[in-house]
Design a protein around this motif. Structure first.
Motif, PDB file in Angstrom:
ATOM      1  N   ALA A 339       0.831  -1.207   0.000  1.00 31.62           N
ATOM      2  CA  ALA A 339       0.000   0.000   0.000  1.00 31.62           C
ATOM      3  C   ALA A 339       0.864   1.256   0.000  1.00 31.62           C
ATOM      4  O   ALA A 339       0.569   2.243  -0.686  1.00 31.62           O
ATOM      5  N   GLY A 340       1.957   1.206   0.768  1.00 33.35           N
ATOM      6  CA  GLY A 340       2.844   2.374   0.831  1.00 33.35           C
ATOM      7  C   GLY A 340       3.530   2.648  -0.488  1.00 33.35           C
ATOM      8  O   GLY A 340       3.699   3.806  -0.902  1.00 33.35           O
ATOM      9  N   GLU A 343       1.108   4.460  -2.635  1.00 28.34           N
ATOM     10  CA  GLU A 343       0.921   5.850  -2.199  1.00 28.34           C
ATOM     11  C   GLU A 343       2.111   6.717  -2.591  1.00 28.34           C
ATOM     12  O   GLU A 343       1.953   7.827  -3.113  1.00 28.34           O
ATOM     13  N   GLY A 346       2.364   7.086  -6.378  1.00 26.50           N
ATOM     14  CA  GLY A 346       1.234   7.884  -6.840  1.00 26.50           C
ATOM     15  C   GLY A 346       1.477   9.363  -6.627  1.00 26.50           C
ATOM     16  O   GLY A 346       1.252  10.190  -7.531  1.00 26.50           O
ATOM     17  N   ARG A 347       1.935   9.736  -5.453  1.00 22.72           N
ATOM     18  CA  ARG A 347       2.241  11.143  -5.177  1.00 22.72           C
ATOM     19  C   ARG A 347       3.406  11.628  -6.023  1.00 22.72           C
ATOM     20  O   ARG A 347       3.410  12.755  -6.511  1.00 22.72           O
ATOM     21  N   GLU A 352      -2.936   7.693  -9.686  1.00 24.11           N
ATOM     22  CA  GLU A 352      -3.878   7.084  -8.756  1.00 24.11           C
ATOM     23  C   GLU A 352      -4.053   5.626  -9.161  1.00 24.11           C
ATOM     24  O   GLU A 352      -4.214   5.316 -10.350  1.00 24.11           O
ATOM     25  N   MET A 480       5.760   6.853   6.016  1.00 28.59           N
ATOM     26  CA  MET A 480       4.395   6.842   5.493  1.00 28.59           C
ATOM     27  C   MET A 480       3.739   5.466   5.613  1.00 28.59           C
ATOM     28  O   MET A 480       2.512   5.367   5.608  1.00 28.59           O
ATOM     29  N   PHE A 481       4.550   4.401   5.692  1.00 29.55           N
ATOM     30  CA  PHE A 481       3.937   3.063   5.681  1.00 29.55           C
ATOM     31  C   PHE A 481       4.645   2.046   6.563  1.00 29.55           C
ATOM     32  O   PHE A 481       4.090   0.969   6.811  1.00 29.55           O
TER      33      PHE A 481
END
Length: 642
Positions: A339-340, A343, A346-347, A352, A480-481
Motif C-alpha cells: 500500500a505504501g 501511495e 502515486g504522489r 492514482e 508513510m507506511f
C-alpha cells in the motif's frame, strides 16, 4: 471510445491463451501479406501496416511469454512454451523475408516526422541484424538457429524454475533466525526442518543463521540449481549465438548484442568491466578486510567464502552501526509495504491506483487500474509471492504494449516475497521492480509500438528502477507506511543508521556484480569448454571471492538467457542512476516539480529517443561517472550504540 484493458478469462486458460495468440498471429500473417502484395503505397502507409503487424506480434509474444512464467497450471505453461515457439518462428520469418525488406527499403524517408523516420531506421536495422541481406543458404541456417535458441532458452528457464532444492536441519540449527521465520518452519514428522532455495527462505537464512555449515550447505544448493542439465544447454546456446553473430557479419555475440546498446561494442564492455573493477577495488578490499577481521574474532584461523558474506555483513552492521535487520523487518509488513509503495509512487508521479476485481491467474494476484488526472493510463498486475512452477527471480513482464488511442499499456510485476514480514532489502527490490512497471505504463503512449514502454537501449533500462530504490531509504518516505505491530512508525534515527550501515558492504556488492558481469561476457566471448572453472576464475578475479567448490553458478544464472552477454547493464545503468538522482533534493523526495519533470522527460518518451538524449535533456548535460564515484568512495562511518 477510449481503449479498454484486456479481458482475461475466468477459466479455460489454455484454450483462451491459444486462441488469443493464434488470432494475433493470423493478423500478423494477413497484414504482412497485404504489405507485400505489390501494390504501390506511400511511406506512411507502409510503416502503418508494419506497425499493425508489430502490435499483433508483440501482443502474442507478451501473453505467451508471461504465462509460461507465472501460470500455476503446468499444462498452461507447456501450452505457452509451444506458443512462444510459434511466435518466434513468425518473427524470424518476418525478419528474414527479403520481399518485405525490399518494400520497407524502397520507401522515401523525405517528409517523415522524427518518430516515423526513427521507426523506419529501426525496422531496416532489425532486418539487417536478422540476416535478410544474406544468401538463401545462410538465411535457412539462421532460421534453424533461431528456432533452436528459443527451445534452449525455454529449457534453461524451466530447469531453474523447477529445481527448488532444500536442506533438512535439526530445529536448533535455525539459531539466529527471526521468530516468525522459525514459526513458519515447524519440524516435519522426522523432527527435521526443511529450508528451501526459494528467496523467502534463502535470503534470511544466509543473513541470520549462525550455523556456518548450514549456510554453506544452502548456498551450495542455491548456486547449483539447474545442474547438470543446464550445462549442456548453455554450451549449445553460446555456440549458436556465436554462429548467428558470425553469419550476420559480427566477430562475436557480444559485438552483435552491443551494437544496438549505449556501450556500442564488445570491446567497450571489457573496458567498462576493468574501469568499474578498478573503481571498486579499494572499497571492496576495505569491506572484505572488515568481514575477515570479524570472522577471525570468532575463529582466529577462520577464512571467508561466499556463504559467509551475507552473515558477517549483517553482523557488522548490527555491531558497528546499531542496525539489526531482524528488528528492522518488524516495520515491513507486506500488505502495508504494498500500500505504501502505491501511495509514494502515486504522489511522486501524479498517479492514482484503483483496485479492480477482474479475472486473474492466481488468487494472490492484485490488479489496479492506473489513472492520471482522472484518465485511465493503464493496468497493472502484482504477482508477488512464490509458488511451485513460478518464475524464481523478480521482474516486470509486459502483458499489453500501449499504443496511443488503441491499446492501454498493461504490465505484470512478478516477484517472490514473504507474505508476512519483509526484509528491508526486499522492500528496496520491490521499489526497483515497480520502477520498471511505471516505466512501462507511463511510456505506453506511443504511435509506434516499437517504442512503447521500456523500449530504450537495454543498458539504460535499469537506470530508472535503480534510481527509484533511493525512495526506499528515505525516513520521510518510509514513515508513510513502515510501522511495527503496535502501529509505531519506523524511527527516523533508525533509518539514519540504516543509511549509514548500507555504506558498509557496497564495495563487495559492486565487485560481486562485476564478477557476474564478467561471467556473462566471458562465457559468450570465449565459450570455454569448462564453464564452472571459467566462472570460478572470473569471480576470483573480479568478484572478491571465487565460487564455492561444488557449485555451478552459471546453470541458475537466469540472465544468461535474457541479458545474454550484457549483464554489465546493471552497473552501467547504476552509474546513470546515481547521476539522475543528483537532480533531486534529498531533503524532499516528493517534490512534484522535479519528479514530474523526470516523469515527462525520462519515462514518458519510452524508446522514442536515444537514452543519451533523454539523459542530457533531463540533466542539462551528458551523464558522467562523478556521482557514482562519489557514492562508491564514501567510506562507511560506524554509529555508536544507543
Amino acid at each position: 471510445m477510449s481503449p479498454q484493458p484486456l479481458a482475461l478469462p475466468a477459466d479455460d486458460w489454455s484454450d483462451w491463451l491459444a486462441g488469443y495468440v493464434t488470432d494475433r498471429l493470423e493478423t500478423v500473417a494477413e497484414t504482412l501479406a497485404l504489405l507485400a502484395d505489390g501494390n504501390a503505397r506511400d511511406t506512411a502507409d507502409v510503416l502503418g501496416l508494419w506497425n499493425d503487424a508489430d502490435i499483433a506480434l508483440r501482443g502474442a509474444d507478451s501473453a505467451a511469454g508471461l504465462f509460461v512464467e507465472v501460470h500455476p497450471d503446468a499444462a498452461v505453461r507447456r501450452r505457452g512454451e509451444e506458443l512462444v515457439q510459434q511466435v518466434d518462428r513468425v518473427r524470424t520469418e518476418r525478419d528474414l523475408d527479403r520481399a518485405l525488406y525490399d518494400v520497407v527499403a524502397a520507401t522515401d524517408p523525405a517528409g517523415l516526422d522524427e518518430q516515423a523516420a526513427r521507426m523506419r531506421e529501426h525496422v531496416l536495422r532489425d532486418f539487417r541484424r536478422g540476416g535478410v541481406d544474406r544468401d538463401e543458404q545462410t538465411r535457412a541456417r539462421l532460421r534453424v538457429i533461431a528456432e533452436r535458441l528459443t527451445v534452449l532458452e525455454q529449457d534453461f528457464g524451466r530447469a531453474i524454475r523447477d529445481d527448488v532444492r532444500a536442506i533438512r536441519l535439526a530445529p536448533d540449527r535455525l539459531a539466529g533466525l527471526p521468530d516468525d521465520f522459525v514459526a513458519a518452519h515447524p519440524p516435519a514428522e522426522d523432527g527435521l526442518v526443511a529450508v528451501t532455495t526459494d528467496y523467502p527462505d534463502y535470503r534470511p537464512f544466509r543473513a541470520y543463521a549462525r550455523d556456518a555449515e548450514a549456510r554453506r550447505s544452502l548456498t551450495i544448493e542455491f548456486e547449483s540449481r539447474g545442474w547438470p542439465v543446464n550445462d549442456a544447454v548453455l554450451h549449445e546456446m553460446f555456440d549458436l549465438r556465436h554462429e548467428k553473430a558470425r553469419l550476420v557479419g559480427y566477430d562475436s555475440w557480444p559485438d552483435y548484442d552491443a551494437a544496438v546498446k549505449m556501450v556500442g561494442t564488445g570491446e567497450a564492455i571489457t573496458e567498462f568491466i576493468e574501469r568499474i573493477s578498478a573503481a571498486a577495488a579499494a572499497a571492496g578490499r576495505r569491506d572484505l578486510d572488515a568481514v575477515l577481521a570479524r570472522r577471525r574474532a570468532d575463529d582466529p584461523a577462520g577464512t571467508v567464502d561466499r556463504s559467509d558474506i551475507g552473515y558477517y555483513t549483517e553482523l557488522i552492521r548490527r555491531e558497528q552501526f546499531d542496525v539489526d535487520a531482524r528488528q528492522v523487518r518488524r516495520y515491513f509488513d507486506f500488505t502495508r509495504v504494498r500500500a505504501g509503495l502505491l501511495e509514494v509512487t502515486g504522489r511522486l508521479f501524479g498517479l492514482e491506483y484503483r483496485p479492480v476485481d477482474v479475472p486473474r491467474w492466481h488468487p494472490e494476484v492484485t490488479v489496479y487500474d492506473v489513472y492520471a488526472a482522472g484518465e485511465r493510463r493503464g493496468r497493472i498486475y502484482l504477482d508477488l509471492h512464490p509458488r511451485d512452477g513460478k518464475y524464481k527471480h523478480a521482474a516486470q513482464f509486459d502483458l499489453v504494449s500501449g499504443v496511443t488511442d488503441r491499446l492501454l499499456p498493461e504490465g505484470v510485476l512478478v516477484c517472490n516475497f514473504s507474505r508476512g514480514l519483509m526484509e528491508h532489502q526486499d522492500v528496496v527490490t520491490l521499489f526497483h521492480e515497480f520502477g520498471h512497471l511505471i516505466h512501462h505504463v507511463l511510456g505506453g503512449r506511443q504511435e509506434w509500438v516499437r517504442f512503447s514502454g521500456v523500449a530504450t537501449e537495454w543498458d539504460f533500462v535499469e537506470a530508472p528502477s535503480q534510481m527509484l530504490e533511493e525512495w526506499a531509504w528515505d525516513a520521510a518516505i518510509l514513515g508513510m507506511f513502515a510501522v511495527d505491530e503496535t502501529g509505531a512508525a519506523i524511527p527516523a534515527d533508525l533509518v539514519a543508521r540504516m543509511r549509514a550501515a548500507k555504506d558498509f558492504g557496497k564495495g563487495i556488492a559492486i565487485q560481486t556484480q562485476v564478477g557476474y558481469t564478467a561471467v556473462s561476457y566471458l562465457l559468450h566471448r570465449d565459450r570455454p569448454a569448462d564453464h564452472t572453472g571459467a566462472v570460478s576464475d572470473a569471480m576470483a578475479r573480479y568478484g572478491v571471492l571465487p565460487a564455492l567448490p561444488g557449485t555451478h553458478f552459471q546453470t541458475s544464472f537466469g540472465h544468461l538467457a535474457g541479458y545474454t552477454s550484457a549483464y554489465y547493464t546493471y552497473l552501467w545503468s547504476l552509474v546513470i542512476a546515481k547521476d539522475l538522482f543528483s537532480a533531486f533534493d534529498p531533503a524532499d523526495l516528493l517534490d512534484p516539480a522535479v519528479a514530474q519533470r523526470y516523469r515527462d522527460l525520462i519515462l514518458a518518451p519510452g524508446g522514442s529517443r536515444n537514452a543519451a538524449d533523454l539523459i542530457t535533456t533531463f540533466l542539462g548535460r551528458p551523464t558522467t561517472f562523478d556521482a557514482f564515484a562519489t557514492w562508491l568512495n564514501r567510506a562507511p562511518i560506524p554509529q555508536p550504540a544507543r
